[in-house]
Design a protein around this motif. Structure first.
Motif, PDB file in Angstrom:
ATOM      1  N   UNK A 229      37.704  48.486  57.706  1.00 29.93           N
ATOM      2  CA  UNK A 229      37.642  48.646  56.108  1.00 29.93           C
ATOM      3  C   UNK A 229      38.127  47.595  55.655  1.00 29.93           C
ATOM      4  N   UNK A 230      37.562  46.891  54.625  1.00 35.65           N
ATOM      5  CA  UNK A 230      37.985  45.750  53.942  1.00 35.65           C
ATOM      6  C   UNK A 230      39.412  46.288  52.900  1.00 35.65           C
ATOM      7  N   UNK A 231      40.182  45.194  52.917  1.00 36.02           N
ATOM      8  CA  UNK A 231      41.296  45.504  52.235  1.00 36.02           C
ATOM      9  C   UNK A 231      40.857  45.532  50.934  1.00 36.02           C
ATOM     10  N   UNK A 232      41.542  46.546  50.038  1.00 30.79           N
ATOM     11  CA  UNK A 232      41.205  46.603  48.591  1.00 30.79           C
ATOM     12  C   UNK A 232      42.072  45.556  47.694  1.00 30.79           C
ATOM     13  N   UNK A 233      42.937  45.029  48.567  1.00 30.40           N
ATOM     14  CA  UNK A 233      43.673  43.776  47.605  1.00 30.40           C
ATOM     15  C   UNK A 233      42.637  42.552  47.561  1.00 30.40           C
ATOM     16  N   UNK A 234      41.535  42.367  48.583  1.00 32.49           N
ATOM     17  CA  UNK A 234      40.765  41.321  48.527  1.00 32.49           C
ATOM     18  C   UNK A 234      40.358  41.037  46.866  1.00 32.49           C
ATOM     19  N   UNK A 235      39.668  42.407  46.434  1.00 34.30           N
ATOM     20  CA  UNK A 235      39.105  42.077  45.072  1.00 34.30           C
ATOM     21  C   UNK A 235      40.014  41.671  44.049  1.00 34.30           C
ATOM     22  N   UNK A 236      41.459  41.145  44.371  1.00 32.12           N
ATOM     23  CA  UNK A 236      42.325  40.763  43.458  1.00 32.12           C
ATOM     24  C   UNK A 236      42.692  39.391  43.537  1.00 32.12           C
ATOM     25  N   UNK A 237      42.017  38.889  44.522  1.00 34.17           N
ATOM     26  CA  UNK A 237      41.937  37.395  44.911  1.00 34.17           C
ATOM     27  C   UNK A 237      41.058  36.775  43.537  1.00 34.17           C
TER      28      UNK A 237
ATOM     29  N   UNK B  32      39.225  32.182  54.990  1.00 35.53           N
ATOM     30  CA  UNK B  32      40.587  32.034  55.566  1.00 35.53           C
ATOM     31  C   UNK B  32      41.530  33.011  54.888  1.00 35.53           C
ATOM     32  N   UNK B  33      41.684  32.710  53.364  1.00 36.10           N
ATOM     33  CA  UNK B  33      42.632  33.839  52.551  1.00 36.10           C
ATOM     34  C   UNK B  33      42.336  35.244  52.760  1.00 36.10           C
ATOM     35  N   UNK B  34      40.736  35.717  52.971  1.00 33.81           N
ATOM     36  CA  UNK B  34      40.565  36.988  53.323  1.00 33.81           C
ATOM     37  C   UNK B  34      41.056  37.535  54.638  1.00 33.81           C
ATOM     38  N   UNK B  35      40.858  36.503  55.453  1.00 37.24           N
ATOM     39  CA  UNK B  35      41.654  36.944  56.944  1.00 37.24           C
ATOM     40  C   UNK B  35      43.216  37.150  56.788  1.00 37.24           C
ATOM     41  N   UNK B  36      43.777  36.165  56.015  1.00 32.82           N
ATOM     42  CA  UNK B  36      45.362  36.296  55.905  1.00 32.82           C
ATOM     43  C   UNK B  36      45.616  37.677  55.150  1.00 32.82           C
ATOM     44  N   UNK B  37      44.933  37.944  54.149  1.00 34.07           N
ATOM     45  CA  UNK B  37      45.311  39.171  53.609  1.00 34.07           C
ATOM     46  C   UNK B  37      44.984  40.488  54.457  1.00 34.07           C
TER      47      UNK B  37
ATOM     48  N   UNK C 172      47.818  41.083  56.814  1.00 31.05           N
ATOM     49  CA  UNK C 172      49.062  41.341  56.111  1.00 31.05           C
ATOM     50  C   UNK C 172      49.976  40.108  55.882  1.00 31.05           C
ATOM     51  N   UNK C 173      49.479  38.925  56.115  1.00 28.14           N
ATOM     52  CA  UNK C 173      50.147  37.778  56.075  1.00 28.14           C
ATOM     53  C   UNK C 173      50.146  37.227  54.686  1.00 28.14           C
ATOM     54  N   UNK C 174      49.313  37.750  53.842  1.00 32.07           N
ATOM     55  CA  UNK C 174      49.353  37.272  52.507  1.00 32.07           C
ATOM     56  C   UNK C 174      49.157  38.775  51.625  1.00 32.07           C
ATOM     57  N   UNK C 175      50.253  38.813  50.690  1.00 35.46           N
ATOM     58  CA  UNK C 175      50.379  40.126  50.177  1.00 35.46           C
ATOM     59  C   UNK C 175      50.005  39.858  48.429  1.00 35.46           C
ATOM     60  N   UNK C 176      49.561  40.796  47.746  1.00 39.23           N
ATOM     61  CA  UNK C 176      49.394  40.589  46.398  1.00 39.23           C
ATOM     62  C   UNK C 176      50.771  40.908  45.646  1.00 39.23           C
ATOM     63  N   UNK C 177      50.917  40.189  44.639  1.00 35.28           N
ATOM     64  CA  UNK C 177      52.244  40.366  43.913  1.00 35.28           C
ATOM     65  C   UNK C 177      52.004  40.936  42.380  1.00 35.28           C
ATOM     66  N   UNK C 178      51.248  40.168  41.838  1.00 31.59           N
ATOM     67  CA  UNK C 178      50.872  40.467  40.386  1.00 31.59           C
ATOM     68  C   UNK C 178      49.996  39.423  39.747  1.00 31.59           C
ATOM     69  N   UNK C 179      49.690  39.853  38.587  1.00 26.87           N
ATOM     70  CA  UNK C 179      48.502  38.689  37.781  1.00 26.87           C
ATOM     71  C   UNK C 179      49.656  38.204  36.786  1.00 26.87           C
ATOM     72  N   UNK C 180      49.334  36.931  36.616  1.00 20.41           N
ATOM     73  CA  UNK C 180      50.036  36.303  35.758  1.00 20.41           C
ATOM     74  C   UNK C 180      49.463  36.299  34.338  1.00 20.41           C
ATOM     75  N   UNK C 181      50.333  36.690  33.359  1.00 19.33           N
ATOM     76  CA  UNK C 181      49.545  36.827  32.142  1.00 19.33           C
ATOM     77  C   UNK C 181      50.391  35.700  31.069  1.00 19.33           C
ATOM     78  N   UNK C 182      49.621  35.436  29.854  1.00 12.61           N
ATOM     79  CA  UNK C 182      50.315  34.469  28.867  1.00 12.61           C
ATOM     80  C   UNK C 182      50.857  35.510  28.011  1.00 12.61           C
ATOM     81  N   UNK C 183      52.289  35.183  27.842  1.00 12.51           N
ATOM     82  CA  UNK C 183      53.025  35.665  26.872  1.00 12.51           C
ATOM     83  C   UNK C 183      53.193  34.908  25.535  1.00 12.51           C
TER      84      UNK C 183
END
Length: 94
Positions: A6-14, A64-69, A72-83
């Motif tokens: 199963x693909x990791x759902x966090x890949x879509x957040x890359x 390479x980044x998909x493999x890391x995700x 579990x060696x690269x974890x989504x934190x959040x999106x950066x938004x402009x304030x």
């Protein structure tokens, strides 16, 4: 389909302006996506990352980044938004 395929759902957040944490605990900001000019349209080939702890740019391949995700060696934190911050009167933004 078992859990291993199963693909990791966090890949879509890359995507641009997403913040990630790598295995070393460094914060990585996805700065820019580079898309392929050949093959399927809009296929992401490379990403420019800003390593915030070192203030350094690196370019990594999408695969390479998909493999890391997935590992579990690269974890989504959040999106950066402009304030938008309202400055007090008399203060000029530079």
């Amino acid at each position: 389909m078992n859990d291993e395929t199963k693909p990791n759902p966090y890949i879509a957040l890359l995507r641009e302006c997403s913040l990630w944490t790598d295995a070393k605990g460094r914060k990585l900001l996805v700065w820019r996506l580079w898309r392929s000019l050949q093959g399927p349209p809009y296929k992401v080939e490379h990403l420019d990352l800003l390593i915030l702890d070192d203030m350094a740019f690196v370019r990594r391949s999408y695969s390479e980044l998909v493999t890391l995700i997935n590992d579990g060696r690269m974890v989504y934190d959040r999106d950066v938004v402009e304030k938008v911050i309202k400055l007090p009167s008399g203060v000029v933004a530079v």
